[in-house]
Design an enzyme around this catalytic site. Sequence first.
Site, PDB file in Angstrom:
ATOM      1  CD  GLU A 126     -31.726 -20.869 -14.471  1.00  0.00           C
ATOM      2  OE1 GLU A 126     -32.145 -21.990 -14.124  1.00  0.00           O
ATOM      3  OE2 GLU A 126     -30.757 -20.696 -15.241  1.00  0.00           O
ATOM      4  N   GLY A 182     -27.247 -19.014 -12.151  1.00  0.00           N
ATOM      5  CA  GLY A 182     -25.870 -19.476 -12.001  1.00  0.00           C
ATOM      6  C   GLY A 182     -25.573 -20.758 -12.731  1.00  0.00           C
ATOM      7  N   GLY A 183     -26.608 -21.532 -13.053  1.00  0.00           N
ATOM      8  CA  GLY A 183     -26.383 -22.773 -13.780  1.00  0.00           C
ATOM      9  C   GLY A 183     -25.776 -23.862 -12.922  1.00  0.00           C
ATOM     10  CB  THR A 184     -24.626 -27.268 -13.856  1.00  0.00           C
ATOM     11  OG1 THR A 184     -25.822 -27.662 -14.511  1.00  0.00           O
ATOM     12  CG2 THR A 184     -24.033 -28.482 -13.142  1.00  0.00           C
ATOM     13  CB  CYS A 185     -20.559 -24.012 -12.827  1.00  0.00           C
ATOM     14  SG  CYS A 185     -18.949 -23.663 -12.076  1.00  0.00           S
ATOM     15  CG  HIS A 209      14.412 -24.174  -5.318  1.00  0.00           C
ATOM     16  ND1 HIS A 209      14.133 -25.490  -5.625  1.00  0.00           N
ATOM     17  CD2 HIS A 209      14.984 -24.182  -4.074  1.00  0.00           C
ATOM     18  CE1 HIS A 209      14.521 -26.261  -4.624  1.00  0.00           C
ATOM     19  NE2 HIS A 209      15.041 -25.482  -3.671  1.00  0.00           N
TER      20      HIS A 209
END
Length: 461
Positions: free
Chosen positions: A36, A41-44, A446
């Site tokens: 990394e 964690g990356g982009t997200c 409902h």
Amino acid sequence: MNSPEQYDAIVIGTGQGGKPLAAAFARAGWKTAIIEKGRVGGTCVVEGCTPTKTMVASARVAHLARRAVDYGVTTGPVSVDVEAVRRRKRDIVDSWSAGSQKGLERQDNLDLILGTASFTGQRMLQVTSADAAGMPARLLTAGKIFINTGARPSVPPIPGLGSVDFLDSTSIMELAQAPGHLIVLGGGFIGLEFGQMFHRFGSRVTIVEGSPRLVSGEDEDVSKELEKILREEGIEILTEATVRSVGHSGRCIEVAIDGLTVQGTHLLVAAGRVPNSDLLNPAAAGIELDERGYIAVNEQMETSAPGVYALGDITGAPPFTHIAYDDYRILRRIHLGGEDASRAGRQVPYTLFTDPQLGRIGLTEREARQRGLDVRVAKLPMSRVARAIETDETRGFMKAVVDADTDLILGAAVLGIEGGEVATVVQMAMMGGVPYTAIKDGVFSHPTLSESLNNLFMTMD
């Protein structure tokens, strides 16, 4: 030169596909490395879904507070502390990223390596670290390498753009104050989410889109309704607007459009994203790229280089976290389960997190008719949805496209409160091959939003 370190598998990138894939290999007993270059964690997690939706939530609270009187609730003047919003966003990102990193570091058979990876040959990598200046690069090799390096904001070739201090989808989230007048270049997902967000934070917002309408991939009625909603909130929208140049006029940023000049205090460039393939030196490994710079892969995510695979945004797949994660599942099944898995034919749901949301699944009406399909269309305004009326959230509509011969649902768009959640219910029906008639006559709790699918499909009677 030192001999390269040998691994069974190397994963480049800790995004939503790479991180679980590396962990799965390690749990299976493979000696695995995951590399990394930024935060885990990356982009997200770091600059995409997590921070943006955290800030969208703050913007919605501000919007509801200003509407309190509509619900019979008296409040005082509403103001937004953007610095506090930013701090909340940072805290959540820090927590998630740190948790992801700890999880990787605790995993047996898995080495987390922080640095920038690039290919030096077939299945050969060097990793350089900004924290180890002057130190030789670390050399790695593996029988299998998986690329999950994602994409970054695109910078369009607009004359003068480089002369101004413009914002992108990452830097705009670091503002401590709301801009006086935010100009947004781009009427897609990124531009619309940030445009509405900062309008609710107190900014004047102008969205500039070159196409005839916003989110041009949607049906025209969906695009027009979304544009109507944003305009009613007070957001200025310019479509069919070609930007000719960008520059300064005193303290203002000036955007020149055909026959019009727009001045603002801040400029957000939301013109899509470009792949991070250029950082990898792919040619050294024999990895072919497509005409847009994405890594070319087949349906099993194999690249042109033997033993090298790619997943997620870097492949030009739909740029969604859930798609990258599905890529991981497919690769896990192929490499650990021995299955003949493939990306072919999978559903691609997505949600635009404007308020109200736009939830989408399957074919649009336009796409279905272009394919020559015999279809029927169901449409219901949110003003006829009981739960929407009770919550005073009646903007938008639901729309579904049905095969006239089989009664199966081909696609749906839900532009309304919690549109993404309602569209997921439709997706479940599509996954199970449930005809629209079963939903029309289904017994649902409902009053819920999903119950309104009864009414949606009754419109075809």
